[in-house]
Design an enzyme around this catalytic site. Structure first.
Site, PDB file in Angstrom:
ATOM      1  N   HIS A  29       3.784  -4.098   0.473  1.00 10.42           N
ATOM      2  CA  HIS A  29       4.089  -5.213  -0.432  1.00 10.42           C
ATOM      3  C   HIS A  29       3.243  -6.409  -0.050  1.00 10.42           C
ATOM      4  O   HIS A  29       2.715  -6.507   1.064  1.00 10.42           O
ATOM      5  CB  HIS A  29       5.584  -5.559  -0.434  1.00 10.42           C
ATOM      6  CG  HIS A  29       6.092  -6.185   0.821  1.00 10.42           C
ATOM      7  ND1 HIS A  29       5.988  -7.526   1.095  1.00 10.42           N
ATOM      8  CD2 HIS A  29       6.737  -5.641   1.887  1.00 10.42           C
ATOM      9  CE1 HIS A  29       6.548  -7.793   2.263  1.00 10.42           C
ATOM     10  NE2 HIS A  29       7.005  -6.665   2.769  1.00 10.42           N
ATOM     11  N   CYS A  65       7.362  -3.361   7.439  1.00  9.54           N
ATOM     12  CA  CYS A  65       6.591  -3.124   6.220  1.00  9.54           C
ATOM     13  C   CYS A  65       5.101  -3.297   6.472  1.00  9.54           C
ATOM     14  O   CYS A  65       4.680  -3.870   7.470  1.00  9.54           O
ATOM     15  CB  CYS A  65       7.028  -4.086   5.122  1.00  9.54           C
ATOM     16  SG  CYS A  65       8.619  -3.675   4.387  1.00  9.54           S
TER      17      CYS A  65
END
Length: 248
Positions: free
Chosen positions: A203, A218
Site C-alpha cells: 500500500h 506491510c
C-alpha cells in the site's frame, strides 16, 4: 469472512486495549504516514534544528563520494547543502547536513537500489516459473513485478516491517484488495491495499519510503508505484518475499 482487515500483531506482542491501544494508534500515525521526525518546541528551536551544520560527520568522506563532491573529509558549505538536500528528499531528520550513520545507511541502501538497474533478479532469488509475480527483496528494500524472466515494472524502493514487525518471507498470494482501505487498528489510510499475508499488504504512504524505522509489516510504497501495482496485479497473483531488512 469480513471484508475489513487490521494489521496483525505478531506473536509475542501483547494486544493492548484502552489507553494502550490509543497510544499505539498515535504511534502508528507518526511512523506509518510521515518520515521519522524530531519533536520541536518553540519556533526558535525549529529554526535551530533546520540550520546547516558546520560539523564534520563520521561518514563525511563516504557521503561526499556518494554525492559526487570533492572527497576531502572536511565539511564545506557546499557539502552541507548537498547532504541536507539528500536528507530532506529521503525523509531523514534532523536534516542539518550532518553525515551521520542514519544518513550513510540510507545512502548505502540507495546505492544498492541504483545498482539493481533493470535486472533486479540477477541472482534469481525470485521464481521465474510462475508467470506474473510481485517480488520483494527485503535486503535491498526493493520490489518489482515480473512475468517469467521478463521485467514488467520496477524495481521500486519500498519500506518493509521494522524490527519486531518484520514482513514475513516466503511464497504468498494476493487474497484481497481494497482501494481505499483504512487500518481499523492504527486508524491510518492504506491506499491501494493488496493483502498477501494476513494483515500484510502492499500500500502507499504519504511520507518517505526511506524513513526509519519501518512499517508494522506491510510493504510501504510511493503513491505512483502503489497505483501501478494496483493496475498490474489481481487477486490470486503470486508474491515472493525474501531476504532480510537491515537492522531486523
Amino acid at each position: 469472512m469480513k471484508r475489513r482487515f487490521s494489521l496483525r500483531i505478531p506473536r509475542g506482542i501483547p494486544r493492548w486495549s484502552g489507553a494502550g491501544r490509543r497510544a499505539a494508534a498515535a504511534l502508528a500515525l507518526t511512523t506509518l504516514t510521515v518520515p521519522l521526525t524530531v519533536a520541536l518546541g518553540s519556533p526558535a528551536q525549529a529554526a535551530a534544528a533546520s540550520a546547516c551544520t558546520a560539523s564534520r560527520g563520521p561518514y563525511q568522506k563516504q557521503a561526499e563520494r556518494f554525492l559526487g563532491l570533492p572527497v576531502d573529509g572536511r565539511q564545506s558549505a557546499a557539502d552541507c547543502r548537498a547532504i541536507r538536500a539528500f536528507q530532506t528528499s529521503h525523509g531523514i531528520t534532523p536534516n542539518i547536513g550532518y553525515a551521520g550513520p542514519v544518513t550513510w545507511g540510507v545512502m548505502s541502501l540507495v546505492a544498492q537500489q541504483r545498482a539493481a538497474g533493470h535486472n533486479p533478479n540477477k541472482a534469481h532469488h525470485c521464481p521465474t516459473n510462475k508467470g506474473r509475480i510481485a517480488c520483494v527483496d527485503l535486503t535491498r528494500q526493493l520490489s518489482w513485478i515480473q512475468d517469467g524472466s521478463r521485467l514488467v515494472y520496477g524495481p521500486v524502493p519500498i519500506r518493509s516491517g521494522r524490527d519486531g514487525y518484520e514482513t514475513r518471507t516466503g511464497a504468498k498470494k494476493i487474497y484481497w484488495r481494497h482501494l481505499h482501505h483504512v487500518s481499523t487498528l492504527y486508524h491510518v489510510a492504506m491506499p491501494y491495499s493488496q493483502f498477501f499475508d494476513g494483515g500484510q499488504a502492499f500500500h502507499s504512504i504519504s511520507g518517505s519510503v526511506w524513513s526509519a524505522p519501518g512499517s508494522h509489516g506491510c510493504v510501504n510504497m510511493r503513491s505512483g508505484d502503489a497505483a501501478k501495482y494496483w493496475s498490474l496485479l489481481r487477486t490470486g497473483d503470486d508474491v515472493h518475499v525474501y531476504g532480510r531488512k537491515p537492522g531486523t
